[in-house]
Design a protein around this motif. Structure first.
Motif, PDB file in Angstrom:
ATOM      1  N   ILE A 309      -2.219  11.154 -25.210  1.00 41.71           N
ATOM      2  CA  ILE A 309      -2.339  11.215 -23.763  1.00 41.71           C
ATOM      3  C   ILE A 309      -1.331  12.221 -23.224  1.00 41.71           C
ATOM      4  CG2 ILE A 309      -3.137   8.821 -23.612  1.00 41.71           C
ATOM      5  CD1 ILE A 309      -0.327   8.039 -22.697  1.00 41.71           C
ATOM      6  N   ARG A 310      -1.536  12.646 -21.988  1.00 43.88           N
ATOM      7  CA  ARG A 310      -0.570  13.543 -21.355  1.00 43.88           C
ATOM      8  C   ARG A 310       0.682  12.759 -20.972  1.00 43.88           C
ATOM      9  NH1 ARG A 310      -3.412  15.280 -16.121  1.00 43.88           N
ATOM     10  NH2 ARG A 310      -3.577  13.008 -16.115  1.00 43.88           N
ATOM     11  N   ILE A 311       1.773  13.466 -20.768  1.00 47.01           N
ATOM     12  CA  ILE A 311       2.982  12.786 -20.309  1.00 47.01           C
ATOM     13  C   ILE A 311       2.733  12.143 -18.948  1.00 47.01           C
ATOM     14  CG2 ILE A 311       5.380  13.150 -19.584  1.00 47.01           C
ATOM     15  CD1 ILE A 311       5.632  15.248 -21.775  1.00 47.01           C
ATOM     16  N   HIS A 312       1.935  12.789 -18.102  1.00 48.02           N
ATOM     17  CA  HIS A 312       1.615  12.213 -16.795  1.00 48.02           C
ATOM     18  C   HIS A 312       0.855  10.899 -16.940  1.00 48.02           C
ATOM     19  CE1 HIS A 312       1.002  12.291 -12.453  1.00 48.02           C
ATOM     20  NE2 HIS A 312      -0.262  11.953 -12.671  1.00 48.02           N
ATOM     21  N   ASP A 313       0.168  10.724 -18.063  1.00 49.95           N
ATOM     22  CA  ASP A 313      -0.613   9.497 -18.264  1.00 49.95           C
ATOM     23  C   ASP A 313       0.255   8.271 -18.522  1.00 49.95           C
ATOM     24  OD1 ASP A 313      -3.061  10.766 -17.874  1.00 49.95           O
ATOM     25  OD2 ASP A 313      -3.188  11.388 -19.958  1.00 49.95           O
ATOM     26  N   PHE A 314       1.546   8.465 -18.741  1.00 51.87           N
ATOM     27  CA  PHE A 314       2.444   7.309 -18.811  1.00 51.87           C
ATOM     28  C   PHE A 314       2.477   6.617 -17.448  1.00 51.87           C
ATOM     29  CE2 PHE A 314       3.637   9.278 -22.680  1.00 51.87           C
ATOM     30  CZ  PHE A 314       4.243   8.309 -23.461  1.00 51.87           C
ATOM     31  N   ARG A 315       2.288   7.399 -16.397  1.00 54.49           N
ATOM     32  CA  ARG A 315       2.201   6.856 -15.039  1.00 54.49           C
ATOM     33  C   ARG A 315       0.957   5.975 -14.914  1.00 54.49           C
ATOM     34  NH1 ARG A 315       4.020   8.019  -9.786  1.00 54.49           N
ATOM     35  NH2 ARG A 315       2.451   8.351  -8.168  1.00 54.49           N
ATOM     36  N   HIS A 316      -0.160   6.451 -15.441  1.00 50.79           N
ATOM     37  CA  HIS A 316      -1.385   5.656 -15.429  1.00 50.79           C
ATOM     38  C   HIS A 316      -1.235   4.405 -16.296  1.00 50.79           C
ATOM     39  CE1 HIS A 316      -2.919   8.995 -13.325  1.00 50.79           C
ATOM     40  NE2 HIS A 316      -3.319   9.723 -14.357  1.00 50.79           N
ATOM     41  N   SER A 317      -0.536   4.556 -17.417  1.00 54.49           N
ATOM     42  CA  SER A 317      -0.324   3.416 -18.310  1.00 54.49           C
ATOM     43  C   SER A 317       0.467   2.316 -17.604  1.00 54.49           C
ATOM     44  CB  SER A 317       0.414   3.864 -19.572  1.00 54.49           C
ATOM     45  OG  SER A 317      -0.313   4.868 -20.261  1.00 54.49           O
ATOM     46  N   HIS A 318       1.433   2.733 -16.803  1.00 46.95           N
ATOM     47  CA  HIS A 318       2.232   1.762 -16.052  1.00 46.95           C
ATOM     48  C   HIS A 318       1.349   0.992 -15.076  1.00 46.95           C
ATOM     49  CE1 HIS A 318       5.523  -0.038 -13.842  1.00 46.95           C
ATOM     50  NE2 HIS A 318       5.084   0.514 -12.725  1.00 46.95           N
ATOM     51  N   VAL A 319       0.469   1.703 -14.382  1.00 50.54           N
ATOM     52  CA  VAL A 319      -0.419   1.044 -13.420  1.00 50.54           C
ATOM     53  C   VAL A 319      -1.360   0.081 -14.140  1.00 50.54           C
ATOM     54  CG1 VAL A 319      -2.201   1.388 -11.676  1.00 50.54           C
ATOM     55  CG2 VAL A 319      -0.295   2.986 -11.838  1.00 50.54           C
ATOM     56  N   ALA A 320      -1.927   0.515 -15.278  1.00 51.21           N
ATOM     57  CA  ALA A 320      -2.815  -0.363 -16.046  1.00 51.21           C
ATOM     58  C   ALA A 320      -2.078  -1.642 -16.453  1.00 51.21           C
ATOM     59  CB  ALA A 320      -3.334   0.372 -17.279  1.00 51.21           C
ATOM     60  N   LEU A 321      -0.799  -1.501 -16.811  1.00 50.53           N
ATOM     61  CA  LEU A 321       0.019  -2.664 -17.179  1.00 50.53           C
ATOM     62  C   LEU A 321       0.180  -3.603 -15.989  1.00 50.53           C
ATOM     63  CD1 LEU A 321       1.977  -4.138 -19.128  1.00 50.53           C
ATOM     64  CD2 LEU A 321       3.778  -2.619 -18.267  1.00 50.53           C
ATOM     65  N   LEU A 322       0.457  -3.042 -14.816  1.00 51.43           N
ATOM     66  CA  LEU A 322       0.633  -3.868 -13.621  1.00 51.43           C
ATOM     67  C   LEU A 322      -0.654  -4.597 -13.251  1.00 51.43           C
ATOM     68  CD1 LEU A 322       2.751  -1.486 -11.334  1.00 51.43           C
ATOM     69  CD2 LEU A 322       3.566  -3.350 -12.793  1.00 51.43           C
ATOM     70  N   ILE A 323      -1.784  -3.892 -13.331  1.00 48.70           N
ATOM     71  CA  ILE A 323      -3.068  -4.495 -12.982  1.00 48.70           C
ATOM     72  C   ILE A 323      -3.415  -5.614 -13.955  1.00 48.70           C
ATOM     73  CG2 ILE A 323      -5.550  -4.067 -12.829  1.00 48.70           C
ATOM     74  CD1 ILE A 323      -4.854  -1.253 -11.795  1.00 48.70           C
ATOM     75  N   GLU A 324      -3.152  -5.367 -15.233  1.00 51.53           N
ATOM     76  CA  GLU A 324      -3.432  -6.376 -16.249  1.00 51.53           C
ATOM     77  C   GLU A 324      -2.629  -7.645 -16.002  1.00 51.53           C
ATOM     78  OE1 GLU A 324      -3.082  -6.920 -21.111  1.00 51.53           O
ATOM     79  OE2 GLU A 324      -2.930  -4.922 -20.210  1.00 51.53           O
TER      80      GLU A 324
END
Length: 367
Positions: A309-324
């Motif tokens: 994934i892109r480094i920027h996708d760590f931001r998306h990963s954080h959101v996915a974690l919060l939603i989960e």
């Protein structure tokens, strides 16, 4: 240089040459003085060449220079100027080098766009490039170099939604296990990225003054950017919402405190105030985006079990974690620094499989 400042008056002048007169053998020259601004002088130069020497008129290079001048006058951010410069050099400069700007029609513009399509660029990228080209022709219209903008006839290419990449906690832990001991500062960088959703520039701009260990918060108030001249600079967030306070969990707070003590032992001899050090800095030189990208690529080569994934996708990963974990969308908005919850929903709404309807109901009547 044809455009320069007159040392006697402090105003600008245009000094152009038309070669040698074939009859007299003398140099043909013309100087226009007492021009108030550099921008006016730059715009006047091609007109004078046409009027005085019958030369061909405006180039795309001139339009780009004038547009950049306008952007600087309007206080556009250095990151924006840097991106525009990169796009221009890569896609426009060579293609339009010999172009007669006043002769270009929408057909030539469409042909140019087709070359971008043939390169395999994404429709969204092509649309951004065409928007920049249209802006250059708007400059031509503004200065009277032509009466219309040939780009306005073309419609945007249809864009398909980008597939969002992110890692689960399990995938992130696999990534963490790949680091060597000597790479710990980078490992910590990505751990904070995954835990906070901060952008890369915000992480690189983070100093110890921004970390409150007692309240367990990180204050986001600046971002590290690279200016068009290649120098690093700290800029404020783009919007008011970009200023924010992010709560961090206990174990990360303890880990940051331990790293701060170790870092100060390493770098105290090289700085007057250790509090102003970058949080992830481990050498006297500032940590930059190139070092982080190199370290990331190096670690990812150690496995074939993870999708990259892109480094920027760590931001998306954080959101996915919060939603989960059932976090409220308003909290997610605040942590990301979005100006509105609509932005959060438009970006991440598809990740709410069990709460899509209830979230939609929340948004009713808000905008």
């Amino acid at each position: 240089m044809p455009v320069s400042k007159d040392k006697q008056t402090g105003l600008w002048k245009v000094d152009i040459s038309g070669g040698v007169n074939p009859v007299t053998g003398k140099r043909r020259g013309y100087t226009k003085r007492n021009i108030k601004t550099r921008r006016e002088a730059l715009a006047l130069e091609p007109l004078l060449r046409v009027q005085k020497f019958g030369e061909e008129g405006v180039t795309l290079d001139l339009l780009y220079t004038l547009t950049q001048e306008d952007d600087r006058m309007n206080h556009c951010r250095s990151t924006y100027l840097n991106t525009q410069a990169s796009y221009y050099k890569k896609h426009f400069e060579g293609y339009f080098k010999e172009a007669q700007i006043d002769k270009i029609t929408h057909r030539e513009i469409e042909t140019f766009r087709q070359t971008l399509i043939d390169q395999g660029l994404a429709p969204s990228t092509i649309n951004r490039l065409m928007a920049q080209l249209s802006k250059l022709f708007n400059t031509a219209v503004k200065h009277g170099f032509r009466s219309d903008n040939p780009c306005t006839v073309l419609r945007k290419l249809a864009e398909s939604p980008n597939k969002m990449n992110y890692w689960t906690v399990e995938e992130f832990n696999t990534f963490m296990s790949l680091f060597e001991v000597s790479e710990y500062p980078y490992q910590l960088f990505f751990k904070v990225a995954f835990s906070t959703g901060m952008r890369k520039g915000e992480l690189l701009g983070l100093t110890w003054e921004d970390v409150d260990f007692n309240r367990q918060t990180i204050q986001v108030n600046k971002t590290l950017v690279r200016n068009p001249n290649g120098e690093l600079a700290l800029n404020p967030p783009k919007t008011k919402a970009g200023y924010r306070s992010i709560t961090i969990h206990n174990s990360l707070t303890k880990e940051l405190r331990a790293w701060k003590e170790k870092q100060h032992q390493l770098l105290a001899p090289f700085c007057e105030d250790p509090e102003t050090l970058q949080v992830f800095q481990f050498i006297p030189e500032p940590l930059n985006e190139f070092r982080v990208k190199y370290a990331y690529d190096k670690v990812m080569k150690r496995t074939n079990k993870l999708k990259k994934i892109r480094i920027h996708d760590f931001r998306h990963s954080h959101v996915a974690l919060l939603i989960e974990n059932g976090e409220d969308p308003y909290v997610i908005k605040e942590r990301l620094g979005h100006a509105s919850i609509k932005t959060t929903y438009n970006t991440y709404g598809h990740l709410y499989p069990n709460r899509q309807q209830s979230l939609s109901d929340k948004l009713d009547g808000l905008f």
